[in-house]
Design a protein around this motif. Structure first.
Motif, PDB file in Angstrom:
ATOM      1  N   UNK A  43       0.836  -1.193   0.000  1.00  0.00           N
ATOM      2  CA  UNK A  43       0.000   0.000   0.000  1.00  0.00           C
ATOM      3  C   UNK A  43       0.876   1.251   0.000  1.00  0.00           C
ATOM      4  N   UNK A  44       0.415   2.338  -0.614  1.00  0.00           N
ATOM      5  CA  UNK A  44       1.218   3.570  -0.665  1.00  0.00           C
ATOM      6  C   UNK A  44       1.648   4.061   0.713  1.00  0.00           C
ATOM      7  N   UNK A  45       0.756   3.978   1.691  1.00  0.00           N
ATOM      8  CA  UNK A  45       1.088   4.453   3.045  1.00  0.00           C
ATOM      9  C   UNK A  45       2.223   3.629   3.641  1.00  0.00           C
ATOM     10  N   UNK A  46       2.124   2.334   3.505  1.00  0.00           N
ATOM     11  CA  UNK A  46       3.159   1.435   4.028  1.00  0.00           C
ATOM     12  C   UNK A  46       4.460   1.611   3.253  1.00  0.00           C
ATOM     13  N   UNK A  47       4.359   1.726   1.922  1.00  0.00           N
ATOM     14  CA  UNK A  47       5.550   1.887   1.096  1.00  0.00           C
ATOM     15  C   UNK A  47       6.276   3.172   1.455  1.00  0.00           C
ATOM     16  N   UNK A  48       5.525   4.241   1.720  1.00  0.00           N
ATOM     17  CA  UNK A  48       6.145   5.520   2.066  1.00  0.00           C
ATOM     18  C   UNK A  48       6.980   5.391   3.341  1.00  0.00           C
ATOM     19  N   UNK A  49       6.436   4.686   4.353  1.00  0.00           N
ATOM     20  CA  UNK A  49       7.167   4.519   5.611  1.00  0.00           C
ATOM     21  C   UNK A  49       8.465   3.756   5.388  1.00  0.00           C
ATOM     22  N   UNK A  50       8.397   2.705   4.580  1.00  0.00           N
ATOM     23  CA  UNK A  50       9.600   1.939   4.287  1.00  0.00           C
ATOM     24  C   UNK A  50      10.618   2.770   3.522  1.00  0.00           C
ATOM     25  N   UNK A  51      10.141   3.599   2.599  1.00  0.00           N
ATOM     26  CA  UNK A  51      11.046   4.430   1.813  1.00  0.00           C
ATOM     27  C   UNK A  51      11.778   5.437   2.696  1.00  0.00           C
ATOM     28  N   UNK A  52      11.088   5.967   3.700  1.00  0.00           N
ATOM     29  CA  UNK A  52      11.738   6.901   4.631  1.00  0.00           C
ATOM     30  C   UNK A  52      12.921   6.220   5.313  1.00  0.00           C
TER      31      UNK A  52
END
Length: 270
Positions: A43-52
């Motif tokens: 999910x975009x929300x989860x992916x964003x956290x991992x990318x950070x």
């Protein structure tokens, strides 16, 4: 505990991060959050956290201008280290054994030498086939499938063969191996399009050989993989089957492996 062995436990978040990192390998160029999320099925929300977190670790970087993501400096360092440690010929050798097991036929690995292609590893089949070629033997460029692999996928060898035969009056020895093509260049081009080459009974009577190239990480031809079988078993379907195995065996150019077998990322006997 039963017949099945329990898999060792791991850290799921690391596996998720690995899935996200693999998306950078698969996608062309810098990617948006939407592209990374869709490709990795995170999910975009989860992916964003991992990318950070990946950015903080240096594995990913983000453009200030476009907002797109790409692999970071640590990922580059890891890749360069892996490249330096990677034993291309060892992996090609492993592929040799795998192809012999899949086809049940005699298989060998060759590298370019001064006067042809030299066999460096050999895996015999259990079937009744007697080959004159063994480890250390040098196979001619233009009368063997192995040799044609180097002619077709190594520009220097192709140029050398064209120069050698230019102006030669007796072209009879070349007629059969050109397979209806009017030149070495035309034959080599057709082999590149197919991804493998086969010839029957030219180098050794009663045999058929199918050969494909092996490339390294930089798309340079490093070796040739060849399968040899008795001519009576060399039906068009069997040749196509073995050619496909050679051309696609293991898909070694994937993110998990590092040698490409078959068609240039850009059919002799033996």
């Amino acid at each position: 505990m039963g017949n099945s062995e329990r898999k060792p436990t791991g850290i799921q978040s690391v596996e998720v991060a690995g899935t996200l990192l693999k998306a950078f390998v698969d996608l062309p160029g810098p990617a948006s959050l939407t592209q990374l999320s869709g490709h990795s099925r995170i999910t975009p929300t989860k992916a964003r956290r991992y990318l950070v977190s990946l950015i903080r670790a240096g594995l990913v970087s983000q453009s200030q201008e476009t907002g797109r993501y790409e692999l970071g400096p640590l990922a580059l360092s890891i890749g360069l280290t892996a490249l330096g440690q990677f034993d291309v010929m060892r992996h090609a050798s492993q592929r040799l054994t795998s192809i012999r097991e899949q086809t049940g036929e005699t298989t060998f690995l060759s590298v370019k030498s001064v006067s042809g292609a030299s066999i460096i590893e050999f895996r015999e089949s259990n079937g009744p086939i007697a080959l004159t070629a063994r480890v250390g033997a040098t196979l001619p460029f233009l009368t063997t499938a192995t040799g044609w692999t180097f002619v077709s996928f190594d520009p220097d060898v192709e140029a050398e063969m064209i120069n050698e035969w230019t102006g030669t009056e007796d072209r009879a020895p070349l007629t059969e191996v050109l397979r209806g093509h009017d030149s070495i260049a035309a034959r080599a081009a057709s082999i590149r399009d197919l991804g493998y080459v086969h010839l029957e009974g030219v180098f050794q009577v009663g045999t058929c050989a199918i050969s494909a190239p092996v490339f390294d990480l930089r798309n340079r031809l490093i070796a040739s993989l060849t399968v040899v079988l008795p001519r009576e078993r060399a039906t068009s379907e069997r040749i196509s089957e073995i050619g496909t195995i050679l051309g696609n065996s293991g898909k070694l150019g994937s993110a998990s492996e590092h040698v490409t077998v078959g068609r240039d990322p850009d059919v002799s006997s033996a």
